[in-house]
Design an enzyme around this catalytic site. Structure first.
Site, PDB file in Angstrom:
ATOM      1  N   ASN A   1       6.609   3.794   1.487  1.00  0.00           N
ATOM      2  CA  ASN A   1       5.727   3.420   0.365  1.00  0.00           C
ATOM      3  C   ASN A   1       5.864   4.463  -0.736  1.00  0.00           C
ATOM      4  O   ASN A   1       5.309   5.552  -0.637  1.00  0.00           O
ATOM      5  CB  ASN A   1       4.279   3.340   0.870  1.00  0.00           C
ATOM      6  CG  ASN A   1       3.275   3.097  -0.253  1.00  0.00           C
ATOM      7  OD1 ASN A   1       3.613   3.142  -1.442  1.00  0.00           O
ATOM      8  ND2 ASN A   1       2.032   2.858   0.124  1.00  0.00           N
TER       9      ASN A   1
ATOM     10  N   CYS B   1       0.028   2.728  -7.332  1.00  0.00           N
ATOM     11  CA  CYS B   1       0.984   1.736  -6.834  1.00  0.00           C
ATOM     12  C   CYS B   1       1.030   0.475  -7.693  1.00  0.00           C
ATOM     13  O   CYS B   1       1.898  -0.375  -7.507  1.00  0.00           O
ATOM     14  CB  CYS B   1       0.669   1.382  -5.398  1.00  0.00           C
ATOM     15  SG  CYS B   1       0.519   2.828  -4.347  1.00  0.00           S
TER      16      CYS B   1
ATOM     17  N   HIS C   1       4.107  -4.897  -4.024  1.00  0.00           N
ATOM     18  CA  HIS C   1       4.194  -3.462  -3.758  1.00  0.00           C
ATOM     19  C   HIS C   1       4.517  -3.251  -2.281  1.00  0.00           C
ATOM     20  O   HIS C   1       3.904  -3.864  -1.410  1.00  0.00           O
ATOM     21  CB  HIS C   1       2.865  -2.798  -4.132  1.00  0.00           C
ATOM     22  CG  HIS C   1       2.739  -1.412  -3.600  1.00  0.00           C
ATOM     23  ND1 HIS C   1       3.730  -0.466  -3.771  1.00  0.00           N
ATOM     24  CD2 HIS C   1       1.756  -0.810  -2.881  1.00  0.00           C
ATOM     25  CE1 HIS C   1       3.345   0.651  -3.177  1.00  0.00           C
ATOM     26  NE2 HIS C   1       2.169   0.477  -2.631  1.00  0.00           N
TER      27      HIS C   1
HETATM   28  C1  LIG Z   1      -2.583   3.064   7.628  1.00  0.00           C
HETATM   29  C2  LIG Z   1      -2.597   1.940   8.629  1.00  0.00           C
HETATM   30  C3  LIG Z   1      -1.162   1.553   9.004  1.00  0.00           C
HETATM   31  C4  LIG Z   1      -3.286   2.412   9.899  1.00  0.00           C
HETATM   32  O1  LIG Z   1      -3.367   1.340  10.834  1.00  0.00           O
HETATM   33  P1  LIG Z   1      -4.761   1.002  11.518  1.00  0.00           P
HETATM   34  O2  LIG Z   1      -4.512  -0.071  12.453  1.00  0.00           O
HETATM   35  O3  LIG Z   1      -5.771   0.791  10.420  1.00  0.00           O
HETATM   36  O4  LIG Z   1      -5.035   2.362  12.263  1.00  0.00           O
HETATM   37  P2  LIG Z   1      -6.414   3.007  12.632  1.00  0.00           P
HETATM   38  O5  LIG Z   1      -6.641   4.144  11.703  1.00  0.00           O
HETATM   39  O6  LIG Z   1      -7.491   1.985  12.783  1.00  0.00           O
HETATM   40  O7  LIG Z   1      -6.077   3.540  14.039  1.00  0.00           O
HETATM   41  C5  LIG Z   1      -5.808   2.627  15.120  1.00  0.00           C
HETATM   42  C6  LIG Z   1      -5.400   3.422  16.321  1.00  0.00           C
HETATM   43  O8  LIG Z   1      -4.130   4.031  16.091  1.00  0.00           O
HETATM   44  C7  LIG Z   1      -4.229   5.446  16.236  1.00  0.00           C
HETATM   45  N1  LIG Z   1      -3.361   6.057  15.240  1.00  0.00           N
HETATM   46  C8  LIG Z   1      -3.677   6.406  13.964  1.00  0.00           C
HETATM   47  N2  LIG Z   1      -2.600   6.932  13.370  1.00  0.00           N
HETATM   48  C9  LIG Z   1      -1.621   6.924  14.275  1.00  0.00           C
HETATM   49  C10 LIG Z   1      -0.269   7.320  14.246  1.00  0.00           C
HETATM   50  N3  LIG Z   1       0.293   7.857  13.151  1.00  0.00           N
HETATM   51  N4  LIG Z   1       0.479   7.138  15.342  1.00  0.00           N
HETATM   52  C11 LIG Z   1      -0.044   6.602  16.455  1.00  0.00           C
HETATM   53  N5  LIG Z   1      -1.324   6.198  16.549  1.00  0.00           N
HETATM   54  C12 LIG Z   1      -2.094   6.359  15.464  1.00  0.00           C
HETATM   55  C13 LIG Z   1      -5.662   5.772  16.019  1.00  0.00           C
HETATM   56  O9  LIG Z   1      -6.014   6.970  16.670  1.00  0.00           O
HETATM   57  C14 LIG Z   1      -6.351   4.584  16.635  1.00  0.00           C
HETATM   58  O10 LIG Z   1      -6.357   4.732  18.048  1.00  0.00           O
HETATM   59  P3  LIG Z   1      -7.593   4.195  18.937  1.00  0.00           P
HETATM   60  O11 LIG Z   1      -7.589   2.702  18.725  1.00  0.00           O
HETATM   61  O12 LIG Z   1      -7.217   4.604  20.300  1.00  0.00           O
HETATM   62  O13 LIG Z   1      -8.798   4.870  18.386  1.00  0.00           O
HETATM   63  C15 LIG Z   1      -3.356   0.709   8.111  1.00  0.00           C
HETATM   64  O14 LIG Z   1      -4.708   0.996   7.922  1.00  0.00           O
HETATM   65  C16 LIG Z   1      -2.807   0.217   6.817  1.00  0.00           C
HETATM   66  O15 LIG Z   1      -1.720  -0.306   6.775  1.00  0.00           O
HETATM   67  N6  LIG Z   1      -3.583   0.333   5.744  1.00  0.00           N
HETATM   68  C17 LIG Z   1      -3.137  -0.066   4.427  1.00  0.00           C
HETATM   69  C18 LIG Z   1      -2.651   1.145   3.829  1.00  0.00           C
HETATM   70  C19 LIG Z   1      -1.640   0.931   2.811  1.00  0.00           C
HETATM   71  O16 LIG Z   1      -0.604   0.374   3.037  1.00  0.00           O
HETATM   72  N7  LIG Z   1      -1.964   1.435   1.664  1.00  0.00           N
HETATM   73  C20 LIG Z   1      -1.112   1.468   0.592  1.00  0.00           C
HETATM   74  C21 LIG Z   1      -1.750   0.793  -0.535  1.00  0.00           C
HETATM   75  S1  LIG Z   1      -1.242   1.635  -1.907  1.00  0.00           S
END
Ligand SMILES: CC(C)(COP(=O)(O)OP(=O)(O)OC[C@H]1O[C@@H](n2cnc3c(N)ncnc32)[C@H](O)[C@@H]1OP(=O)(O)O)[C@@H](O)C(=O)NCCC(=O)NCCS
Length: 331
Positions: free
Chosen positions: A287, A122, A256
């Site tokens: 993304n 990215c 990004h």
């Molecule tokens: C990927 C991302 C959106 C996930 O969000 P998060 O808040 O970290 O999610 P988590 O993995 O901690 O999960 C939080 C909750 O949502 C749930 N969950 C995970 N994926 C889910 C989905 N697709 N839909 C609904 N719920 C979901 C999980 O089970 C968890 O539930 P719980 O609290 O009951 O256990 C976040 O980590 C993020 O934006 N990371 C940066 C990634 C990125 O943009 N990378 C690109 C760089 S190149």
């Protein structure tokens, strides 16, 4: 002693043109939720993504590259023969060799331009731009075509609810050439290979052959989120300072397009005034890694949200982990 002549470059380089290629297939959150257990509300709240683009019939990384690359050359008022280096930033060339860049250089009609791919995920567009600027200023090349292109839909595991809703396809290109005034600020870049396991392919090509199962792009979202909102937000601040600009001298901020919450955290860190126009194309494009910054810039220019001559801070970050950012003047 015989002297070896040195190449003579231009004092400065600038971006002469930008173009993008938007894949035809729209995949909205409703369709995404037929693959994973999720909801439109959750995806929008966590990322800002409403829909993403995937390649449709007849489209692939090569066709998207030719589309935006050809239009970028036209918009620069050049012909393909004027391009003497082609840099393709991608993690979507699914063979180790040949690179995509030589194929694109040939099919665009360059006169055998130097051509190579770079793998900086990215951060790929900013890495490519830093190289293009250096090539033009050193004299190693006169006009460089930089393309960021991805078809991440091909490596997205539709059974992985933690990533499937994020990844997308697209391409964007810029032509970099000589200039009397500076149009590309100093690059602020780096890597943290200690976090190489934060974003990775699940199998090597050999393992795919041995197991007969696909290799997927996998990510541990939370460490990436933390890194992006701390170290990378600070790198963005340093890129602005390195260009000698204060926040009120900036017109556009185009990080990004990973996630709107990351963009929001960066905005808080940078303390940019409300007058700065902020790229939010993740909403419609998802993304798409190396393609996201040039696609965002082209969308903002085409819609009139951004204008020729504007100063823009761009910063890419992703698998490696790697990052790169610089201030540019929009063409
Ligand atoms: C990927 C991302 C959106 C996930 O969000 P998060 O808040 O970290 O999610 P988590 O993995 O901690 O999960 C939080 C909750 O949502 C749930 N969950 C995970 N994926 C889910 C989905 N697709 N839909 C609904 N719920 C979901 C999980 O089970 C968890 O539930 P719980 O609290 O009951 O256990 C976040 O980590 C993020 O934006 N990371 C940066 C990634 C990125 O943009 N990378 C690109 C760089 S190149």
């Amino acid at each position: 002693m015989t002297s070896i002549q040195a190449s003579q470059g231009s004092p400065y380089a600038r971006i002469l043109s930008i173009a993008s290629a938007v894949p035809s297939r729209v995949v909205d959150n409703a369709e995404m939720c037929t693959y994973i257990d999720s909801s439109d509300e959750w995806i929008q709240q966590r990322t800002g993504i409403v829909e993403r683009r995937w390649v449709g019939e007849g489209e692939d990384a090569e066709s998207l590259s030719l589309d935006c690359g050809g239009r970028a050359i036209e918009r620069a008022g050049l012909t393909p023969e004027d391009i003497d280096a082609v840099i393709v930033s991608t993690i979507s060339q699914f063979v180790q060799t040949p690179g995509l860049a030589p194929i694109v250089a040939a099919k665009l009609g360059t006169a055998g331009a130097a051509a190579f791919d770079i793998s900086a995920a990215c951060a790929g567009f900013s890495y490519g731009l830093a190289q293009a600027e250096a090539l033009v200023r050193s004299g190693a090349a006169h006009h460089v075509l930089v393309i960021g292109v991805e078809t991440l839909s091909k490596v997205t595991d539709l059974e992985d609810r933690s990533t499937a809703f994020l990844f997308a396809d697209g391409a964007g290109a810029a032509v970099v050439g000589p200039s009397d005034t500076n149009g590309i600020g100093p690059v602020v870049w780096g890597s943290d290979g200690n976090q190489a396991d934060a974003i990775f392919m699940t199998q090597s090509l050999q393992e795919v052959a041995a197991t007969g199962t696909p290799s997927w792009l996998h990510m541990h979202g939370q460490p990436v989120f933390r890194w992006a909102t701390t170290a990378i937000a600070d790198a963005a601040r340093r890129a602005l300072a390195a260009a000698g600009l204060t926040p009120d001298q900036l017109d556009v901020f185009a990080p990004h397009q990973a996630n709107n919450r990351i963009t929001d955290a960066m905005l808080r860190h940078l303390k940019l005034p409300d007058t700065v126009k902020v790229a939010r194309t993740v909403k419609y494009y998802g993304n798409n890694s190396a393609a996201s910054i040039p696609m965002a810039l082209d969308a903002m220019l085409q819609s009139g949200e951004a204008s020729s001559g504007d100063t823009a801070l761009i910063i890419g970050f992703g698998a490696g982990l790697v990052y790169a950012g610089q201030v540019i003047r929009l063409p």
